[in-house]
Enzyme design. Structure first.
Site, PDB file in Angstrom:
ATOM      1  CG  ASN A 163      -0.242  -0.263   2.501  1.00 21.08           C
ATOM      2  OD1 ASN A 163       0.415  -1.293   2.667  1.00 21.08           O
ATOM      3  ND2 ASN A 163      -0.341   0.657   3.433  1.00 21.08           N
ATOM      4  CB  SER A 211     -10.960  -3.009   2.198  1.00 21.09           C
ATOM      5  OG  SER A 211     -11.658  -1.982   2.859  1.00 21.09           O
ATOM      6  CB  ALA A 212     -16.056  -1.759  -0.031  1.00 20.81           C
ATOM      7  CG  HIS A 213     -12.086   2.189   2.322  1.00 14.89           C
ATOM      8  ND1 HIS A 213     -11.070   3.103   2.402  1.00 14.89           N
ATOM      9  CD2 HIS A 213     -11.792   1.213   3.196  1.00 14.89           C
ATOM     10  CE1 HIS A 213     -10.191   2.694   3.319  1.00 14.89           C
ATOM     11  NE2 HIS A 213     -10.610   1.547   3.812  1.00 14.89           N
ATOM     12  CB  CYS A 337      -1.354   3.340  10.005  1.00 14.22           C
ATOM     13  SG  CYS A 337      -2.465   2.642   8.802  1.00 14.22           S
TER      14      CYS A 337
HETATM   15  C1  LIG Z   1      -6.315  -0.048   3.666  1.00 15.90           C
HETATM   16  C2  LIG Z   1      -5.607  -1.319   3.909  1.00 15.90           C
HETATM   17  C3  LIG Z   1      -5.962  -2.163   4.976  1.00 15.90           C
HETATM   18  C4  LIG Z   1      -7.049  -1.782   5.961  1.00 15.90           C
HETATM   19  O1  LIG Z   1      -8.293  -1.765   5.338  1.00 15.90           O
HETATM   20  P1  LIG Z   1      -9.586  -1.177   6.076  1.00 15.90           P
HETATM   21  O2  LIG Z   1     -10.727  -1.655   5.237  1.00 15.90           O
HETATM   22  O3  LIG Z   1      -9.427   0.306   6.027  1.00 15.90           O
HETATM   23  O4  LIG Z   1      -9.620  -1.716   7.452  1.00 15.90           O
HETATM   24  C5  LIG Z   1      -5.268  -3.340   5.115  1.00 15.90           C
HETATM   25  N1  LIG Z   1      -4.286  -3.698   4.258  1.00 15.90           N
HETATM   26  C6  LIG Z   1      -3.925  -2.928   3.225  1.00 15.90           C
HETATM   27  C7  LIG Z   1      -2.855  -3.392   2.307  1.00 15.90           C
HETATM   28  C8  LIG Z   1      -4.559  -1.711   3.021  1.00 15.90           C
HETATM   29  O5  LIG Z   1      -4.190  -0.944   2.005  1.00 15.90           O
END
Ligand SMILES: *Cc1c(COP(=O)(O)O)cnc(C)c1O
Length: 390
Positions: A163, A211-213, A337
């Protein structure tokens, strides 16, 4: 017209280049969700009346859409509140269920905090965790992975794509190693799903978080894939109650959110090929400018997601750099984070950058809505800021 250094346009939003933190909801996703707030607001657990049936049918369709984008079956999908919960459920679920077989987990120093922090908690509960290092390009040494496997190892936990840098791991190779050694493989594919092809069968993944967002869906909804065949993975729940999601995750289903996740997956699947090309062209255009300004690109530039570039700027005041960007460009240094803790990125330092270099590093990530005009403006803004600070 861009207007740097003036406060007159304070109501104007900066150009959004922080797509690894979150993405806007696609209008098509919002449209699909809307009926499930006001009209079809039923509880998906009951099919006795039409309200429940509408909700339950919508849930089934979304389950198929999510399964489809990762090559899974709909019975293998558990809906959660997001990737963090999916990661917790996978790691703690496997740890609790398979601890009789062994208490060793292998992961990587550049994983998301949701994985690293959960592993730390498991260490306090008596598990042993190996955190493998990465090369300067952000890659894992597969030989090192193989040699760190012991008879106690029950789980490999590696992300699909990073990420912060976008670096894509050789997931199919990791999956093959896990199979050969009869160990489960959990993959945090939050950044990969919807952007590049992911297939749990080809990639040998036993559990997968998404994750959706991060893919133009709403915040607060995600899924965990749990393999049902070869091998059948069974894990203990961490949230107990009404027995929804086959007892693996209790709680009334977030139907509008789940509908949004399903629609988001469907749109990504349809547009992926085209978007990979168009987004990477814009990314490369921005990256060429950054390189001309003396930036170095972090991470393997070939095995990388199409929408991101992570760059270290030449020596200049890093606090001023980040502060100058903020009104004009919504970017981040490291993950959201690590920003909260004001620590240099654990991903970049694991790749060998000094704390100072990590603080001079910025992640630019495009969405499907980023326009060529926005990239042109962003290039001018960056050039001006670098010249002013040099
Ligand atoms: C954003 C992210 C998460 C956390 O996802 P949430 O849906 O916000 O809890 C975990 N792992 C990676 C690689 C991410 O980019």
């Amino acid at each position: 017209m861009i207007n740097i250094g003036s406060c007159t346009d304070f109501m104007k939003l900066p150009i959004y280049l922080d797509a690894m933190s979150t993405t806007p909801v696609d209008p098509g996703v919002l449209e699909a969700m809307l009926p499930y707030f006001l009209t079809h607001f039923g509880n998906a657990s009951g099919r006795f009346h039409a309200f429940g049936r509408y909700a339950s049918d919508a849930d089934e369709l979304a389950r198929e859409q999510v399964a489809h984008i990762i090559g899974a079956q709909k019975e293998e999908i558990v809906f959660t509140s997001g990737a963090t919960e999916s990661i917790n459920l996978a790691l703690r679920g496997v740890a609790n269920t398979y601890s009789k077989k062994g208490k060793h987990i292998i992961t990587c120093a550049t994983e998301h905090k949701a994985v690293l922090d959960t592993c730390r908690h498991l260490e306090q509960e008596g598990f042993t965790v190996t955190y493998l290092p990465v090369s300067t390009e952000g890659h894992l040494d597969l030989e090192e992975l193989k040699s760190s496997i012991t008879s106690e190892t029950i789980l490999l936990s590696f992300m699909y794509a990073n990420n912060e840098t976008g670096v894509i791991f050789p997931v199919a190779e990791i999956g093959a190693i896990a199979k050969e050694k009869n160990i489960l493989f959990f993959c945090d594919a939050t950044q990969a799903v919807g952007k590049i092809p992911v297939n749990v069968l080809n990639d040998g993944i036993d559990l997968l978080a998404l994750s959706a967002h991060k893919m133009y869906g709403p915040k607060g909804v995600g899924a965990l894939y749990i393999r049902r065949k070869n091998p059948r993975v069974s894990i203990k729940p961490i949230i107990t109650g009404g027995g929804q999601e086959r007892g693996i995750r209790s709680g009334t289903l977030n139907v509008p959110g789940i509908v949004g996740l399903g629609k988001a997956a469907e749109l990504c699947r349809q547009r992926m090929e085209q978007e990979r090309g168009s987004i990477s062209l814009l990314r490369n255009d921005l990256e060429n400018e950054l390189v001309q300004l003396g930036c170095t690109v972090n991470g393997d530039r070939f095995h990388r997601l199409p929408q991101i570039t992570n760059c270290t700027f030449k020596p200049l005041n890093s606090t001023a750099l980040v502060a100058s960007f903020a009104p004009h460009l919504a970017v981040s240094s490291g993950s959201a984070c690590s920003e909260e803790s004001h620590e240099p990125s654990h991903v970049l330092t694991a790749m060998g950058l000094t704390a100072n270099e990590a603080k001079r590093s910025v992640r630019f990530a495009l969405t499907r809505f980023t326009t060529p005009d926005e990239i042109e403006d962003a290039k001018q803004i960056i050039r001006k800021i670098v010249n002013d600070l040099s």
